[in-house]
Design an enzyme around this catalytic site. Structure first.
Site, mmCIF file in Angstrom:
data_model
loop_
_atom_site.group_PDB
_atom_site.id
_atom_site.type_symbol
_atom_site.label_atom_id
_atom_site.label_comp_id
_atom_site.label_asym_id
_atom_site.label_seq_id
_atom_site.Cartn_x
_atom_site.Cartn_y
_atom_site.Cartn_z
ATOM 1 N N THR A 91 0.813 -1.217 0.000
ATOM 2 C CA THR A 91 0.000 0.000 0.000
ATOM 3 C C THR A 91 0.845 1.265 0.000
ATOM 4 O O THR A 91 0.481 2.269 -0.610
ATOM 5 C CB THR A 91 -0.929 -0.004 1.225
ATOM 6 O OG1 THR A 91 -1.821 -1.119 1.137
ATOM 7 C CG2 THR A 91 -1.751 1.275 1.313
ATOM 8 N N ASP A 131 1.446 -6.707 -4.398
ATOM 9 C CA ASP A 131 0.535 -6.619 -3.271
ATOM 10 C C ASP A 131 0.962 -7.727 -2.313
ATOM 11 O O ASP A 131 1.221 -8.861 -2.738
ATOM 12 C CB ASP A 131 -0.907 -6.827 -3.743
ATOM 13 C CG ASP A 131 -1.904 -6.699 -2.622
ATOM 14 O OD1 ASP A 131 -1.857 -7.532 -1.698
ATOM 15 O OD2 ASP A 131 -2.744 -5.790 -2.676
ATOM 16 N N SER A 132 1.062 -7.435 -1.025
ATOM 17 C CA SER A 132 1.654 -8.422 -0.110
ATOM 18 C C SER A 132 0.849 -9.708 -0.004
ATOM 19 O O SER A 132 1.369 -10.733 0.436
ATOM 20 C CB SER A 132 1.850 -7.817 1.282
ATOM 21 O OG SER A 132 0.626 -7.630 1.945
ATOM 22 N N SER A 133 -0.413 -9.676 -0.386
ATOM 23 C CA SER A 133 -1.194 -10.912 -0.352
ATOM 24 C C SER A 133 -0.694 -11.911 -1.396
ATOM 25 O O SER A 133 -1.077 -13.086 -1.360
ATOM 26 C CB SER A 133 -2.678 -10.610 -0.591
ATOM 27 O OG SER A 133 -2.865 -9.985 -1.852
ATOM 28 N N THR A 170 1.047 -4.608 4.264
ATOM 29 C CA THR A 170 0.771 -4.985 5.653
ATOM 30 C C THR A 170 0.071 -6.329 5.800
ATOM 31 O O THR A 170 0.152 -6.950 6.860
ATOM 32 C CB THR A 170 -0.087 -3.899 6.337
ATOM 33 O OG1 THR A 170 -1.321 -3.746 5.631
ATOM 34 C CG2 THR A 170 0.647 -2.574 6.364
ATOM 35 N N ASP A 171 -0.615 -6.808 4.757
ATOM 36 C CA ASP A 171 -1.436 -8.012 4.920
ATOM 37 C C ASP A 171 -0.611 -9.218 5.359
ATOM 38 O O ASP A 171 -1.043 -9.994 6.211
ATOM 39 C CB ASP A 171 -2.180 -8.338 3.620
ATOM 40 C CG ASP A 171 -3.384 -7.443 3.402
ATOM 41 O OD1 ASP A 171 -3.756 -6.704 4.341
ATOM 42 O OD2 ASP A 171 -3.961 -7.476 2.296
#
Length: 377
Positions: free
Chosen positions: A5, A79-81, A111-112
């Site tokens: 993010t 995206d960390s996911s 952050t995920d």
């Protein structure tokens, strides 16, 4: 810069990670750029290619020093996911390749899955003598109301001013041990907690309070000439699973998971202090016993945010007798990544993996019998 993010910009399909973070996200902000003459810093990519990176310098801090930094952006921002063990190895290689050229490392990450990545890197990077500080944000740095600026500036000052040779997470003015963290909010700026361990450091308006007695150290006479850390790449996440028990869970459901082809380890999230239903005629206990006998390592962690697995109640004692290793106060993230790390080590038997899961390797758990003393104030 791995993505997340903190570096995202709007697109037709929603927020996506954007390149050029140093130029667009940091250079225009006086907190990160004192206007000093630009310098290039030699560095290496995660693949080992030599590159020159533009750098910026912060204004002088209350510790009477500037911090000069460069940003190494991964070729593919995520995206960390979407991150996995391959992404963890990319981060570890980038740190390993640049270890002797820099005094510290700040890893920008979504952050995920931040707690998983920080936990994984804490096990992957052995013999650390320099700080590795993960941070990110709940809102992009380009938005007016964002936590990105504070989180990133705190991380830079901590990594550039203090010798804290651990893998940490810096968020909302606190520095946590990475393998003790978990994400507790999807939208609040105070998104991370370390339920069973106090912060390693706290940033206030007047100073940074470091709890030096909590810092783990690998003795070295010369930090600047410290050897490159031992790195274990490619954690074995493809052969581990995580399962949360619930009231009324059917034994055959758990048996089906434990019979997945190639499964080598299971993190079992249980009730309270480590309790699980036995099932009719102890069917569930028999399933666990059979799985352990097949060489599957099962780790018992609590579903509770704070506290520890303890043989206080009969159901927990039964799990222990079935060969399930108590995870003490491990977070789920630390348990899964530690198990993946141990299973990736060559020539370890299931019995040895089981033994090491209950031993503190990187400050990730409080072993039974650990004693601490504190006085007033």
């Amino acid at each position: 810069m791995t993505g997340g993010t903190i570096c995202m910009k709007p697109s037709e399909g929603g927020l996506i990670p954007a390149k050029g973070f140093l130029e667009a996200g940091m250079a225009p902000r006086p907190s990160f750029n004192d206007g000093a003459a630009p310098e290039t810093l030699g560095a290496y990519t995660e693949t080992g290619a030599s590159i020159s990176l533009p750098s910026l310098r912060t204004p002088i801090s209350r510790y009477e020093r500037h911090i000069r930094f460069a940003v190494l952006e991964f070729e593919q921002l995520l995206d960390s996911s979407s991150i996995d063990a391959h992404g963890w190895s990319q981060i570890a290689r980038a740190i390993q390749n640049n270890y002797q050229a820099f005094d510290g490392f700040v890893v920008l990450h979504g952050t995920d899955s931040l707690a998983y990545t920080a936990s994984a890197l804490s096990f992957m990077l052995g013999n650390l003598t320099k700080p590795v500080v993960f941070t990110g944000s709940q809102a992009p740095i380009f938005e007016l109301q964002t936590d990105a600026t504070d989180n990133l500036l705190d991380a830079l000052i901590l990594a550039g001013s203090f010798c804290i040779p651990e893998v940490c997470i810096c968020f909302q003015h606190k520095l946590f041990r990475g393998n003790r963290c978990t994400k507790v909010s999807s939208n609040q700026f105070d998104a991370f907690a370390s339920p069973n361990l106090a912060p390693l450091a706290t940033v206030t308006s007047s100073h940074i309070q470091v709890n030096w007695d909590m810092i783990r150290r690998n003795a070295t006479p010369d930090m600047l000439n410290a050897k490159i850390p031992d790195v274990q790449m490619d954690l074995d996440t493809t052969h581990v699973a995580c399962l949360r028990v619930f009231p009324g869970i059917k034994p055959e459901m758990i048996d089906a998971v434990l019979r997945v082809a190639g499964l080598r380890g299971l993190v079992l999230e249980t009730f309270g202090a480590g309790n699980a239903p036995g099932g009719p005629d102890n069917a569930l206990i028999n399933i666990f016993t059979a799985a352990v006998q097949r060489g599957i390592v099962i780790v018992n962690v609590t579903q509770c945010l704070t506290g520890s697995v303890s043989p206080l109640y009969a159901p927990a004692m039964v799990l222990g007798r079935a060969g399930i290793v108590p995870g003490h106060d491990l977070t789920t993230e630390a348990a899964l990544t530690k198990l993946s790390y141990l299973l990736a080590l060559p020539d370890l038997t299931a019995e040895e993996v089981t033994r090491r899961m209950a031993v503190d390797l990187r400050g990730e758990l409080t072993q039974t019998g650990d004693v601490s003393f504190a006085g007033p104030g």
